[in-house]
Design a protein around this motif. Structure first.
Motif, PDB file in Angstrom:
ATOM      1  N   PHE A  96       0.865  -1.179   0.000  1.00 50.75           N
ATOM      2  CA  PHE A  96       0.000   0.000   0.000  1.00 50.75           C
ATOM      3  C   PHE A  96       0.900   1.226   0.000  1.00 50.75           C
ATOM      4  N   ILE A  97       0.623   2.161  -0.901  1.00 48.54           N
ATOM      5  CA  ILE A  97       1.476   3.346  -1.056  1.00 48.54           C
ATOM      6  C   ILE A  97       0.592   4.573  -1.279  1.00 48.54           C
ATOM      7  N   LYS A  98       1.220   5.742  -1.401  1.00 50.19           N
ATOM      8  CA  LYS A  98       0.496   6.972  -1.716  1.00 50.19           C
ATOM      9  C   LYS A  98       0.488   7.184  -3.227  1.00 50.19           C
ATOM     10  N   LEU A  99      -0.646   7.637  -3.753  1.00 51.48           N
ATOM     11  CA  LEU A  99      -0.796   7.829  -5.197  1.00 51.48           C
ATOM     12  C   LEU A  99       0.244   8.782  -5.763  1.00 51.48           C
ATOM     13  N   GLU A 100       0.556   9.850  -5.020  1.00 51.46           N
ATOM     14  CA  GLU A 100       1.491  10.860  -5.524  1.00 51.46           C
ATOM     15  C   GLU A 100       2.919  10.339  -5.666  1.00 51.46           C
ATOM     16  N   GLU A 101       3.190   9.161  -5.143  1.00 55.86           N
ATOM     17  CA  GLU A 101       4.530   8.585  -5.273  1.00 55.86           C
ATOM     18  C   GLU A 101       4.763   7.984  -6.666  1.00 55.86           C
ATOM     19  N   ILE A 102       3.685   7.800  -7.437  1.00 56.14           N
ATOM     20  CA  ILE A 102       3.816   7.232  -8.786  1.00 56.14           C
ATOM     21  C   ILE A 102       3.704   8.336  -9.819  1.00 56.14           C
ATOM     22  N   ASP A 103       4.713   8.505 -10.637  1.00 55.95           N
ATOM     23  CA  ASP A 103       4.670   9.507 -11.694  1.00 55.95           C
ATOM     24  C   ASP A 103       3.659   9.082 -12.759  1.00 55.95           C
ATOM     25  N   PRO A 104       2.881  10.025 -13.324  1.00 53.52           N
ATOM     26  CA  PRO A 104       1.874   9.691 -14.350  1.00 53.52           C
ATOM     27  C   PRO A 104       2.423   8.950 -15.560  1.00 53.52           C
ATOM     28  N   ILE A 105       3.724   9.031 -15.815  1.00 50.69           N
ATOM     29  CA  ILE A 105       4.298   8.346 -16.981  1.00 50.69           C
ATOM     30  C   ILE A 105       4.102   6.827 -16.896  1.00 50.69           C
ATOM     31  N   TYR A 106       3.897   6.310 -15.687  1.00 47.71           N
ATOM     32  CA  TYR A 106       3.746   4.871 -15.494  1.00 47.71           C
ATOM     33  C   TYR A 106       2.336   4.366 -15.824  1.00 47.71           C
ATOM     34  N   PHE A 107       1.332   5.239 -15.825  1.00 48.54           N
ATOM     35  CA  PHE A 107      -0.046   4.786 -15.968  1.00 48.54           C
ATOM     36  C   PHE A 107      -0.389   4.371 -17.387  1.00 48.54           C
ATOM     37  N   ASP A 108      -1.179   3.289 -17.500  1.00 50.40           N
ATOM     38  CA  ASP A 108      -1.513   2.737 -18.815  1.00 50.40           C
ATOM     39  C   ASP A 108      -3.025   2.753 -19.054  1.00 50.40           C
ATOM     40  N   LYS A 109      -3.763   1.763 -18.528  1.00 52.90           N
ATOM     41  CA  LYS A 109      -5.205   1.670 -18.768  1.00 52.90           C
ATOM     42  C   LYS A 109      -5.984   1.602 -17.468  1.00 52.90           C
ATOM     43  N   SER A 110      -7.244   2.083 -17.525  1.00 49.92           N
ATOM     44  CA  SER A 110      -8.090   2.123 -16.328  1.00 49.92           C
ATOM     45  C   SER A 110      -9.257   1.147 -16.441  1.00 49.92           C
ATOM     46  N   TYR A 111      -9.594   0.526 -15.307  1.00 50.92           N
ATOM     47  CA  TYR A 111     -10.704  -0.427 -15.258  1.00 50.92           C
ATOM     48  C   TYR A 111     -11.511  -0.186 -13.985  1.00 50.92           C
ATOM     49  N   TYR A 112     -12.833  -0.343 -14.095  1.00 50.75           N
ATOM     50  CA  TYR A 112     -13.682  -0.309 -12.907  1.00 50.75           C
ATOM     51  C   TYR A 112     -13.753  -1.715 -12.322  1.00 50.75           C
ATOM     52  N   LEU A 113     -13.792  -1.780 -11.007  1.00 57.35           N
ATOM     53  CA  LEU A 113     -13.959  -3.055 -10.311  1.00 57.35           C
ATOM     54  C   LEU A 113     -15.318  -3.046  -9.613  1.00 57.35           C
ATOM     55  N   SER A 114     -16.080  -4.102  -9.798  1.00 57.03           N
ATOM     56  CA  SER A 114     -17.366  -4.220  -9.108  1.00 57.03           C
ATOM     57  C   SER A 114     -17.374  -5.517  -8.313  1.00 57.03           C
ATOM     58  N   PRO A 115     -18.103  -5.559  -7.200  1.00 53.87           N
ATOM     59  CA  PRO A 115     -18.125  -6.787  -6.395  1.00 53.87           C
ATOM     60  C   PRO A 115     -18.904  -7.896  -7.082  1.00 53.87           C
ATOM     61  N   ASN A 116     -18.402  -9.105  -6.988  1.00 49.25           N
ATOM     62  CA  ASN A 116     -19.117 -10.275  -7.503  1.00 49.25           C
ATOM     63  C   ASN A 116     -19.920 -10.887  -6.356  1.00 49.25           C
ATOM     64  N   ASP A 117     -20.588 -11.978  -6.619  1.00 49.86           N
ATOM     65  CA  ASP A 117     -21.442 -12.612  -5.609  1.00 49.86           C
ATOM     66  C   ASP A 117     -20.698 -12.841  -4.294  1.00 49.86           C
ATOM     67  N   GLY A 118     -21.263 -12.341  -3.221  1.00 50.01           N
ATOM     68  CA  GLY A 118     -20.693 -12.556  -1.891  1.00 50.01           C
ATOM     69  C   GLY A 118     -19.565 -11.612  -1.531  1.00 50.01           C
ATOM     70  N   GLY A 119     -19.245 -10.661  -2.429  1.00 54.56           N
ATOM     71  CA  GLY A 119     -18.098  -9.796  -2.151  1.00 54.56           C
ATOM     72  C   GLY A 119     -18.451  -8.371  -1.779  1.00 54.56           C
ATOM     73  N   THR A 120     -19.742  -8.077  -1.621  1.00 53.52           N
ATOM     74  CA  THR A 120     -20.182  -6.692  -1.399  1.00 53.52           C
ATOM     75  C   THR A 120     -19.572  -6.058  -0.146  1.00 53.52           C
ATOM     76  N   LYS A 121     -19.643  -6.750   0.992  1.00 56.22           N
ATOM     77  CA  LYS A 121     -19.155  -6.168   2.251  1.00 56.22           C
ATOM     78  C   LYS A 121     -17.640  -5.985   2.234  1.00 56.22           C
ATOM     79  N   ALA A 122     -16.912  -6.993   1.752  1.00 56.37           N
ATOM     80  CA  ALA A 122     -15.449  -6.892   1.701  1.00 56.37           C
ATOM     81  C   ALA A 122     -15.019  -5.804   0.720  1.00 56.37           C
ATOM     82  N   TYR A 123     -15.760  -5.667  -0.377  1.00 54.81           N
ATOM     83  CA  TYR A 123     -15.496  -4.607  -1.369  1.00 54.81           C
ATOM     84  C   TYR A 123     -15.645  -3.237  -0.712  1.00 54.81           C
ATOM     85  N   ALA A 124     -16.769  -3.044  -0.004  1.00 52.46           N
ATOM     86  CA  ALA A 124     -17.025  -1.774   0.672  1.00 52.46           C
ATOM     87  C   ALA A 124     -15.978  -1.490   1.742  1.00 52.46           C
ATOM     88  N   LEU A 125     -15.535  -2.542   2.427  1.00 51.45           N
ATOM     89  CA  LEU A 125     -14.505  -2.392   3.468  1.00 51.45           C
ATOM     90  C   LEU A 125     -13.200  -1.870   2.882  1.00 51.45           C
TER      91      LEU A 125
END
Length: 278
Positions: A96-125
């Motif tokens: 686990f790190i801080k976002l500002e420690e990564i220079d934007p040159i490293y970023f490639d593609k973005s994806y949304y993550l959604s909880p699958n069956d049974g993962g709602t509470k852990a996702y929210a946590l």
């Protein structure tokens, strides 16, 4: 929203079933190559230049060119053995790190993550924990047989995963040609440049930016589709004849001030009109 990958996020002993969705879309306008005479789409065939025969997919193998015209041939079994070993459907958060420690040159593609069956509470946590600590998870994931480094972060009440390049995939800055090392810059020039930056500084509003080329191209396509005759006059380029850097900065400041004054007047007029209407 289309699910392109199913798996889980893991950190420590916590396992969260998730779905992966592409967060962005390429809106480039696809233009086909046509035969000029009859407007038939051009067909591209796979042909061996030595055998001079058309090749089917079954006749193709993968090869790595380690030197000019010298290849290491890899068959499906070779690739499958590595694929099976790496095809773990897990976004494994390793740090686990801080976002500002990564220079934007490293970023490639973005994806949304959604909880699958049974993962709602852990996702929210995980979502709330990342939000409260202002940290991001640094992870590894394999997508379509390619291992990626990625970050998992909080974004508008959703978890977002962004693939980032490995360090050896980012080229060295020293390879960039003609970058000046030390240049004598006058203090007045630097102060004026800073003032110009201050004048042009604003809050980021994504909605006010658009792809002007794509818009113009779609308008052109629609007009041609409707049978309109397209006549475009060549725009005359205005020459400022500015050769001095200081002069260019000062002219830019004047233009910026004019634009800001004009915008302020429009806003004031709009407010007065709205007040009278109300």
């Amino acid at each position: 929203m289309h699910t392109m990958w199913k798996g889980s996020i893991s950190f420590g002993l916590v396992n969260i079933p998730v779905n992966l969705h592409s967060a962005t879309e390429n809106k480039d306008i696809a233009l086909r190559n046509l035969h000029k005479e009859c407007h038939t789409p051009i067909k591209y065939e796979k042909v061996c230049p030595v055998c001079e025969t058309e090749i089917s997919q079954d006749d193709i193998v993968k090869g790595y060119e380690y030197t000019k015209n010298k290849f290491v041939v890899l068959d499906e079994e070779d690739l499958k053995s590595i694929k099976d070993e790496k095809e773990d459907k897990t976004v494994e958060i390793v740090d686990f790190i801080k976002l500002e420690e990564i220079d934007p040159i490293y970023f490639d593609k973005s994806y949304y993550l959604s909880p699958n069956d049974g993962g709602t509470k852990a996702y929210a946590l995980l979502r709330e924990a990342l939000k409260d600590t202002n940290k991001i998870g640094l992870a590894k994931i394999t997508i379509r047989s390619k291992e990626h480094l990625a970050v998992v972060r909080f974004y508008k009440n959703t978890l977002v995963m962004e693939t980032i390049f490995f360090p050896d995939e980012v080229r060295e800055v020293k390879e960039v040609p003609n970058v000046p090392e030390q240049v004598n810059i006058e203090a007045k020039e630097l102060d004026t440049a800073k003032l110009l930056i201050d004048q042009l500084t604003t809050e980021f509003e994504p909605s006010k930016y658009q792809d002007d080329y794509r818009t113009a191209l779609m308008e052109l396509i629609e007009r041609k589709k409707n049978g309109e005759e397209i006549v475009t006059a060549k725009a005359t380029r205005k020459e400022d004849n500015v050769t001095d850097l200081m002069e260019a900065l000062e002219k830019s400041l004047k233009q910026t001030n004019k634009k800001k004054t004009s915008t302020t007047r429009k806003k004031t007029t709009k407010k007065k009109t709205t007040s009278k209407t109300g």
